[in-house]
Scaffold this active site. Structure first.
Site, PDB file in Angstrom:
ATOM      1  N   ASP A 114      -6.748  16.134 -18.489  1.00  0.00           N
ATOM      2  CA  ASP A 114      -6.175  16.014 -17.148  1.00  0.00           C
ATOM      3  C   ASP A 114      -7.047  16.765 -16.137  1.00  0.00           C
ATOM      4  OD1 ASP A 114      -3.364  15.464 -15.643  1.00  0.00           O
ATOM      5  OD2 ASP A 114      -4.268  17.342 -14.947  1.00  0.00           O
TER       6      ASP A 114
ATOM      7  N   TYR B   6      -9.851  19.628  -8.282  1.00  0.00           N
ATOM      8  CA  TYR B   6     -10.271  20.715  -9.188  1.00  0.00           C
ATOM      9  C   TYR B   6     -11.793  20.901  -9.132  1.00  0.00           C
ATOM     10  CZ  TYR B   6      -5.718  19.937 -11.586  1.00  0.00           C
ATOM     11  OH  TYR B   6      -4.401  19.768 -11.900  1.00  0.00           O
TER      12      TYR B   6
ATOM     13  N   LYS C  66      -6.712  12.787 -10.185  1.00  0.00           N
ATOM     14  CA  LYS C  66      -5.725  12.760  -9.093  1.00  0.00           C
ATOM     15  C   LYS C  66      -6.442  12.674  -7.754  1.00  0.00           C
ATOM     16  CE  LYS C  66      -3.195  16.073 -11.922  1.00  0.00           C
ATOM     17  NZ  LYS C  66      -4.314  16.870 -12.463  1.00  0.00           N
TER      18      LYS C  66
END
Ligand code: A2P
Length: 279
Positions: free
Chosen positions: A44, A49, A74
């Site tokens: 994930d 990030y 994401k």
């Protein structure tokens, strides 16, 4: 590893390796490599990030075929529009060195940049998600940090309902109303910070229950998350702990002890209100 089946039939491994705060350098590459070597098949990451390249590099170095690893990313909070979804998604694929994603999530329902019109921004963004899904570039689409009112708003215009909502779920933060709302809508709950970002290690009830089950506090909480029907995303940069955290299939927590954990309050931190955060 066992799988959950999403509402569109896609299989997703029941534990994922979380990479929040993992650096985009050799430390990050080595952490993901350790996870893949330990048996994780679900990684994930997120545009926000900043470590998609490290994830991609670890995947290539592992030699594991692409279709054997479930990869989630994401959409960043700055990218809530049709065009920005499309362009940043292309960059995400390039960063990861892949030509499709298994799961793509809207990371945050109401980022500051779009706060005056988050409803229309999400609707437009979701349209891009649906196009990418229909084109076979993403196998499943979902949301993260969405609460009921954000989901209800999205459902007004969605052609394809979200298959996943990734939220903070750990001892002391069980969000029961949101969890039952998602279950009613066939939305799988992924649990980020399943160890309360490390805070569960000083909760006396968790320590004593882990001794009762002859396990570690981390395994106890990961196992509890799965027994709730959630998909935990524990993270660690330590190879030994990465491996240990996967070893949760040889014991079962009794319903009474699950309840004891569920009844804990304010012990391991809380999520922020997505409508008022300063980002
Ligand atoms: P480390 O990376 O040094 O292992 P969460 O998944 O809830 O965000 O929690 C992550 C935190 O928990 C990190 O600080 C991580 O530290 C720590 N952690 C993860 N697994 C373990 C474990 N098995 N034992 C102790 N600490 C752990």
């Amino acid at each position: 590893m066992d799988n959950y089946t999403l509402s569109n039939g896609v299989q997703i491994p029941v534990i994922g390796f979380g990479t929040w705060q993992m650096p985009n350098d050799e430390t990050g590459v080595n952490a993901v490599l350790s996870a893949l070597e330990a048996g994780y098949r679900h990684i994930d990451t997120a545009q926000g990030y900043g470590n998609e390249q490290a994830v991609g590099k670890a995947l290539r170095l592992s030699g594991i075929p692409r279709n054997e690893v479930f990869i989630t990313s994401k959409l960043d909070n700055t990218n809530h529009s049709y065009e920005l979804t499309m362009s940043s998604f292309a960059q995400t694929l390039e960063n990861l060195g892949t030509d499709y994603l298994d799961l793509f999530l809207i990371h945050w329902p109401n980022p500051l940049n779009f706060r005056s019109h988050w409803q229309s921004a999400n609707a437009e963004t979701w349209k891009a998600f649906e196009e990418l899904y229909n084109a076979g570039k993403i196998r499943a689409i979902g949301i993260s940090n969405f609460r009921q009112h954000h989901i209800n708003e999205l459902l007004k215009t969605a052609q394809i309902p979200p298959q996943v909502n990734q939220i903070r779920l750990c001892p002391g933060e069980t969000q029961p109303e949101l969890v039952s709302f998602c279950k009613q809508h066939g939305i799988l709950l992924e649990a980020y910070s399943p160890l309360g970002t490390g805070q569960i290690f000083s909760v006396p009830e968790i320590i004593s229950l882990s001794e009762k089950y002859n396990t570690t506090p981390a395994r106890l909480c990961i196992r509890w998350s799965i027994q709730n029907g959630w998909l935990p995303l524990p993270k660690s940069v330590n190879p030994e702990r990465i491996k240990q955290n996967l070893d949760v299939f040889s014991f079962t927590i009794s319903p009474e002890d699950c309840q004891t954990i569920a009844d804990l309050t304010d012990c391991a931190g809380h999520s922020l209100d997505p409508d008022t955060t300063p980002w």
